[in-house]
Design an enzyme around this catalytic site. Structure first.
Site, short mmCIF file in Angstrom:
data_model
loop_
_atom_site.label_atom_id
_atom_site.label_comp_id
_atom_site.label_asym_id
_atom_site.label_seq_id
_atom_site.Cartn_x
_atom_site.Cartn_y
_atom_site.Cartn_z
N ARG A 9 0.83 -1.21 0.00
CA ARG A 9 0.00 0.00 0.00
C ARG A 9 0.85 1.25 0.00
O ARG A 9 0.51 2.26 -0.61
CB ARG A 9 -0.95 0.02 1.20
CG ARG A 9 -2.02 -1.04 1.13
CD ARG A 9 -2.95 -0.82 -0.08
NE ARG A 9 -3.96 -1.86 -0.13
CZ ARG A 9 -4.05 -2.77 -1.07
NH1 ARG A 9 -3.20 -2.79 -2.07
NH2 ARG A 9 -5.00 -3.68 -1.04
N GLU A 12 1.88 1.77 -3.45
CA GLU A 12 0.71 2.26 -4.18
C GLU A 12 0.49 3.75 -3.93
O GLU A 12 0.25 4.52 -4.88
CB GLU A 12 -0.52 1.46 -3.76
CG GLU A 12 -1.78 1.80 -4.52
CD GLU A 12 -2.95 0.94 -4.09
OE1 GLU A 12 -3.68 0.49 -4.98
OE2 GLU A 12 -3.13 0.72 -2.86
N SER A 35 14.32 16.69 1.31
CA SER A 35 15.43 15.84 1.67
C SER A 35 14.98 14.63 2.47
O SER A 35 14.11 14.73 3.34
CB SER A 35 16.45 16.63 2.51
OG SER A 35 17.46 15.78 2.98
#
Length: 68
Positions: A9, A12, A35
């Site tokens: 996930r 995703e 950063s």
């Protein structure tokens, strides 16, 4: 891609939202990056009517691109 559902996930989320997040960073700060070296993260449980939610906050130093 990983087999672990939670890690999948995260892949995703980054795959879907990375272009939007990049555009929002550039709109707010200019041409540069967040950063991952000078970086902080927090995770919290948030109550919600439809069940607990996970809140993840990412905080990284902004680094402008240098023109050579």
């Amino acid at each position: 891609m990983p087999n672990d559902p939670c890690i999948y996930r995260f892949y995703e989320i980054v795959g879907v939202y990375a272009p939007t997040l990049k555009a929002l960073i550039e709109e707010e700060f200019g041409n540069g990056i967040m950063s991952a070296i000078d970086f902080e993260m927090s995770v919290a449980r948030v109550k919600h009517d439809k069940g607990a939610r996970v809140k993840i906050e990412l905080s990284g130093k902004y680094l402008a691109y240098n023109a050579w």
